[in-house]
Scaffold this motif. Structure first.
Motif, short mmCIF file in Angstrom:
data_model
loop_
_atom_site.label_atom_id
_atom_site.label_comp_id
_atom_site.label_asym_id
_atom_site.label_seq_id
_atom_site.Cartn_x
_atom_site.Cartn_y
_atom_site.Cartn_z
N GLN A 51 -38.67 11.08 29.52
CA GLN A 51 -37.81 11.89 28.65
C GLN A 51 -37.44 11.13 27.38
N VAL A 52 -37.03 9.88 27.57
CA VAL A 52 -36.59 9.05 26.44
C VAL A 52 -37.74 8.81 25.47
N ALA A 53 -38.92 8.57 26.02
CA ALA A 53 -40.08 8.23 25.18
C ALA A 53 -40.56 9.42 24.34
N THR A 54 -40.18 10.64 24.72
CA THR A 54 -40.62 11.82 23.96
C THR A 54 -39.53 12.31 23.00
N ALA A 55 -38.47 11.57 22.87
CA ALA A 55 -37.40 11.96 21.94
C ALA A 55 -37.88 11.85 20.50
N ASN A 56 -37.24 12.58 19.60
CA ASN A 56 -37.61 12.54 18.18
C ASN A 56 -37.47 11.14 17.63
N GLU A 57 -36.38 10.49 17.99
CA GLU A 57 -36.18 9.09 17.60
C GLU A 57 -36.12 8.26 18.87
N VAL A 58 -37.19 7.56 19.15
CA VAL A 58 -37.29 6.80 20.40
C VAL A 58 -36.38 5.57 20.35
N PRO A 59 -35.41 5.46 21.27
CA PRO A 59 -34.54 4.28 21.31
C PRO A 59 -35.29 3.10 21.92
N VAL A 60 -35.73 2.20 21.08
CA VAL A 60 -36.60 1.10 21.51
C VAL A 60 -35.96 0.24 22.59
N ALA A 61 -34.68 -0.09 22.40
CA ALA A 61 -33.99 -0.95 23.37
C ALA A 61 -33.89 -0.29 24.74
N LYS A 62 -33.61 1.02 24.74
CA LYS A 62 -33.49 1.76 26.01
C LYS A 62 -34.83 1.82 26.72
N VAL A 63 -35.89 2.05 25.97
CA VAL A 63 -37.23 2.08 26.55
C VAL A 63 -37.56 0.75 27.20
N ALA A 64 -37.26 -0.35 26.51
CA ALA A 64 -37.53 -1.68 27.04
C ALA A 64 -36.73 -1.93 28.32
N GLU A 65 -35.49 -1.49 28.32
CA GLU A 65 -34.62 -1.66 29.50
C GLU A 65 -35.18 -0.90 30.70
N LEU A 66 -35.60 0.34 30.47
CA LEU A 66 -36.16 1.14 31.55
C LEU A 66 -37.48 0.58 32.05
N GLN A 67 -38.31 0.11 31.13
CA GLN A 67 -39.60 -0.48 31.52
C GLN A 67 -39.39 -1.73 32.37
N ALA A 68 -38.38 -2.54 32.02
CA ALA A 68 -38.09 -3.76 32.77
C ALA A 68 -37.61 -3.40 34.18
N LYS A 69 -36.79 -2.36 34.27
CA LYS A 69 -36.28 -1.93 35.58
C LYS A 69 -37.42 -1.41 36.45
N ILE A 70 -38.32 -0.63 35.87
CA ILE A 70 -39.47 -0.11 36.60
C ILE A 70 -40.34 -1.24 37.12
N SER A 71 -40.59 -2.23 36.27
CA SER A 71 -41.41 -3.38 36.69
C SER A 71 -40.76 -4.13 37.84
N GLU A 72 -39.44 -4.30 37.76
CA GLU A 72 -38.71 -5.02 38.81
C GLU A 72 -38.81 -4.29 40.14
N ILE A 73 -38.59 -2.97 40.11
CA ILE A 73 -38.63 -2.18 41.35
C ILE A 73 -40.05 -2.18 41.92
N LYS A 74 -41.04 -2.02 41.06
CA LYS A 74 -42.44 -2.01 41.54
C LYS A 74 -42.81 -3.33 42.19
N GLU A 75 -42.35 -4.42 41.60
CA GLU A 75 -42.65 -5.74 42.14
C GLU A 75 -42.05 -5.92 43.53
N VAL A 76 -40.81 -5.48 43.68
CA VAL A 76 -40.13 -5.60 44.98
C VAL A 76 -40.83 -4.71 46.02
N LEU A 77 -41.13 -3.46 45.65
CA LEU A 77 -41.77 -2.55 46.58
C LEU A 77 -43.16 -3.06 47.00
N GLN A 78 -43.86 -3.63 46.06
CA GLN A 78 -45.18 -4.18 46.38
C GLN A 78 -45.05 -5.34 47.37
N ARG A 79 -44.03 -6.16 47.17
CA ARG A 79 -43.83 -7.33 48.00
C ARG A 79 -43.46 -6.96 49.44
N VAL A 80 -42.70 -5.85 49.59
CA VAL A 80 -42.29 -5.46 50.94
C VAL A 80 -43.31 -4.50 51.58
#
Length: 235
Positions: A204-233
């Motif tokens: 949703q955020v990435a398709t906004a008219n003005e993409v909030p770069v900091a928010k995108v980076a924050e969400l991407q970091a969270k996704i990576s963290e969760i994926k890493e943990v799920l892969q490990r378990v």
């Protein structure tokens, strides 16, 4: 639910109250937790603290109905202000609030925890805030449980007073060191749902008219963290 039939969430909290404890249940609602523990002979005395008049009256009524006035006292007070030195409280339970509110309650009247040896905390959200508080205020996590009830996941954090508690990194604070080690089916399902939710927000955020770069980076970091943990378990 009543004092004789606790919800799974409250029954799990109750299971970590030591035999012979002097308990303060902060945000007690109907006082089901202390009444249950008193009736089973687990606690020797208790304080049922409530800041809202309605639930306070419910708590007082429940205590009186069970003839436990001499063992449990209901107090209308804000957070830990329900605890008096004469109570000699050694165990505090706070369940069913957000992690930020639990942390605020513990911080604003921290001096009232003098003599308290165990904290049993069940935040509905914001668990990392609670773990951070424990780590920096002389309480060592000794176990964690996650239970699923009525479509919600609840984490129960149990900590004992210790001069030099373990200093956890961000991953342990976020996911819980004991929950990470156990990686139960409930834990995995919770974080799979959180991953899907975060990916949907990012889309949703990435398709906004003005993409909030900091928010995108924050969400991407969270996704990576969760994926890493799920892969490990092994999810």
């Amino acid at each position: 639910m009543d004092a004789d039939h606790l919800s799974q969430r409250l029954a799990t909290v109750a299971s970590y109250v030591p035999q012979g404890a002097r308990l303060a249940d902060i945000g007690t609602d109907h006082a089901y937790l202390p009444v249950n523990l008193a009736k089973r002979g687990i606690i020797t005395s208790g304080v049922a603290g409530e800041v809202v008049p309605g639930p306070f009256k419910n708590a007082a009524h429940e205590i009186k109905k069970e003839n436990l006035d001499e063992r449990i006292i209901a107090r209308l007070a804000n957070g830990l202000q329900a605890i008096e030195p004469a109570d000699k409280i050694d165990t505090v339970a706070i369940a069913g609030m957000g992690g930020s509110l639990i942390t605020q309650i513990l911080t604003q009247d921290f001096d009232r925890l003098t003599g308290v040896q165990r904290l049993i905390l069940q935040p509905n959200v914001g668990e990392a805030n609670v773990r951070q508080f424990l780590m920096t205020h002389g309480f060592q996590l000794v176990t964690e449980e996650i239970v699923s009830e009525d479509g919600h996941d609840y984490e129960i954090l149990v900590a004992d007073r210790q001069a030099n508690p373990t200093q956890y990194g961000q991953e342990d604070l976020h996911f819980g060191p004991y929950l990470l080690a156990a990686h139960s089916a409930i834990f995995i399902a919770k974080w799979q749902r959180e991953l899907a939710r975060t990916e949907a927000v990012l889309q949703q955020v990435a398709t906004a008219n003005e993409v909030p770069v900091a928010k995108v980076a924050e969400l991407q970091a969270k996704i990576s963290e969760i994926k890493e943990v799920l892969q490990r378990v092994g999810a």
